[in-house]
Design an enzyme around this catalytic site. Structure first.
Site, mmCIF file in Angstrom:
data_model
loop_
_atom_site.group_PDB
_atom_site.id
_atom_site.type_symbol
_atom_site.label_atom_id
_atom_site.label_comp_id
_atom_site.label_asym_id
_atom_site.label_seq_id
_atom_site.Cartn_x
_atom_site.Cartn_y
_atom_site.Cartn_z
ATOM 1 N N GLY A 34 0.783 -1.131 -0.078
ATOM 2 C CA GLY A 34 0.144 -0.072 0.103
ATOM 3 C C GLY A 34 0.795 1.198 -0.036
ATOM 4 N N CYS A 35 0.288 2.395 -0.396
ATOM 5 C CA CYS A 35 1.112 3.753 -0.465
ATOM 6 C C CYS A 35 1.312 4.045 1.040
ATOM 7 C CB CYS A 35 0.221 4.696 -1.287
ATOM 8 S SG CYS A 35 -1.400 4.713 -0.728
ATOM 9 N N TYR A 36 0.463 4.318 1.803
ATOM 10 C CA TYR A 36 0.824 4.689 3.045
ATOM 11 C C TYR A 36 1.675 3.731 4.012
ATOM 12 C CZ TYR A 36 -3.067 7.922 2.914
ATOM 13 O OH TYR A 36 -4.144 8.828 2.670
ATOM 14 N N THR B 39 3.980 1.794 2.610
ATOM 15 C CA THR B 39 5.530 1.775 1.807
ATOM 16 C C THR B 39 6.107 2.789 2.818
ATOM 17 O OG1 THR B 39 4.610 1.235 -0.175
ATOM 18 C CG2 THR B 39 6.881 2.416 -0.117
#
Ligand SMILES: NC(=O)C1=CN([C@@H]2O[C@H](COP(=O)(O)OP(=O)(O)OC[C@H]3O[C@@H](n4cnc5c(N)ncnc54)[C@H](OP(=O)(O)O)[C@@H]3O)[C@@H](O)[C@H]2O)C=CC1
Ligand SMILES: CC(=O)N[C@@H](CCC(=O)OP(=O)(O)O)C(=O)O
Length: 310
Positions: free
Chosen positions: A116-118, A120
């Site tokens: 996921g972006c967050y 990462t």
């Protein structure tokens, strides 16, 4: 023969960005589905089963269905950008820089869960400090973040960009995930090597792409007389020799008046900062990335390249 790649969900936000990154590549053959047929299950199943690597850019349920469509076909390898398989031990976690041996694990895997972006941003800060023994397993971690609105996919993009949308969002910055049950928390806990679930407070800003993730820490509650310098050293050692993840020099960080959420927009890079004052009781660890770059599509292409080499 060139490896065949199919992006299931290629007309969505993440899928389109992967296609852009693949444009002009002559080492792979891209299988494509017409936009009007994007939900045609039979056609998707045929294309999924014709691919060497299928990259799923779909909501969680559709991603699980796609995996089921190729379960009997050992030739197809999968990269799933959804949340569906990120804490599944049968899947390799597609964050290549998280451990020295991770690129090899990704290269040899049949199933890769794109982070996921967050997570990462958060795992990028937390895991090296856990591995270095600086961050206790049961530290009460908080993660505060702001994302570009493309993080919410086509639906949020339409709400933010279209003033005539019935659910138009005019706010320049809003908090969400207020019940504190965000889908990224399990992934941050498992791959951040934490025994307690982190408290995650996300928000969205009125910019398309970009992300800041912050993890503030109390030095007195860390192990081994941790300091600004020892935390920075642990991060710098962990990411030594990496080209995508950069740990910003302490002096350079100290001279910054601000961190701009969109600085890395349209790149696949990630920058880590350690902020604070020597001798003071707190540090603030910060990650800067593009939610659609290292936070999604950039990482997916990085993982695909590892798998094709592997
Ligand atoms: N945006 C981001 O920053 C990030 C996104 N991700 C993940 O990537 C995945 C895709 O997200 P995103 O690109 O933002 O979402 P979008 O809504 O922009 O795109 C999703 C695409 O999938 C299609 N789709 C939805 N359901 C089905 C189905 N049952 N069968 C076939 N196609 C379907 C949609 O079609 P239709 O237009 O008809 O709905 C759309 O084209 C999600 O799992 C998300 O969590 C991961 C990291 C960051
Ligand atoms: C701004 C926004 O809405 N962001 C999404 C996260 C991005 C996304 O869907 O990512 P993953 O696939 O990594 O879960 C959210 O909070 O649900």
């Amino acid at each position: 023969m060139k490896p065949k790649i199919f992006i299931d969900g290629e007309h969505g936000t993440t899928g389109l960005q992967i296609r852009t990154r693949m444009a002009g590549r002559s080492d792979v053959e891209l299988l494509s589905i017409p936009e009007a047929e994007r939900r045609n299950a039979q056609l998707r199943e045929d294309l999924l089963n014709s691919a060497d690597v299928a990259i799923l850019c779909l909501p969680d349920d559709a991603a699980k269905e796609a995996v089921a469509m190729v379960s009997g076909n050992n030739q197809v390898r999968i990269i799933d950008t959804s949340t569906a398989h990120r804490v599944n031990p049968d899947w390799a976690y597609g964050f290549a820089e998280m451990d020295r041996e991770q690129p090899k694990k990704i290269a040899g895997a049949r199933y890769v869960a794109n982070p996921g972006c967050y997570p990462t941003g958060a795992i990028g800060l937390l895991r090296p400090l856990r591995l270095a023994g600086i961050l206790p397993e049961d530290y009460p971690v908080t993660v505060n973040a702001v994302s570009g609105y493309t993080g919410g996919g086509k639906q949020l993009i339409a709400q933010m960009e279209n003033a005539d949308h019935p659910e138009h969002v005019a706010s320049p910055h809003f908090l969400y995930g207020l019940p504190l049950k965000h889908k990224h928390v399990p992934e941050m806990q498992v791959h951040g090597l934490l025994s307690r679930a982190p408290l995650f407070a996300p928000s969205v800003g009125k910019f398309a792409q970009g992300m800041i993730v912050q993890v503030p820490l109390y030095l007195a509650d860390l192990n081994g007389h941790a300091s600004l310098g020892s935390i920075h050293e642990a991060l710098a050692d962990h990411y030594a020799g990496q080209d995508i993840v950069e740990v910003v020099d302490l002096k350079e960080s100290a001279a910054l008046p601000r961190v701009d959420a969109v600085e890395l927009a349209d790149t696949d890079r990630m920058k880590l900062y350690v902020f604070g004052t020597a001798g003071a009781p707190h540090v603030n660890l910060v990650t800067l990335l593009d939610n659609l770059g290292k936070g999604a599509s950039g990482a997916a292409v990085q993982n695909m390249d590892l798998m094709l080499k592997g």
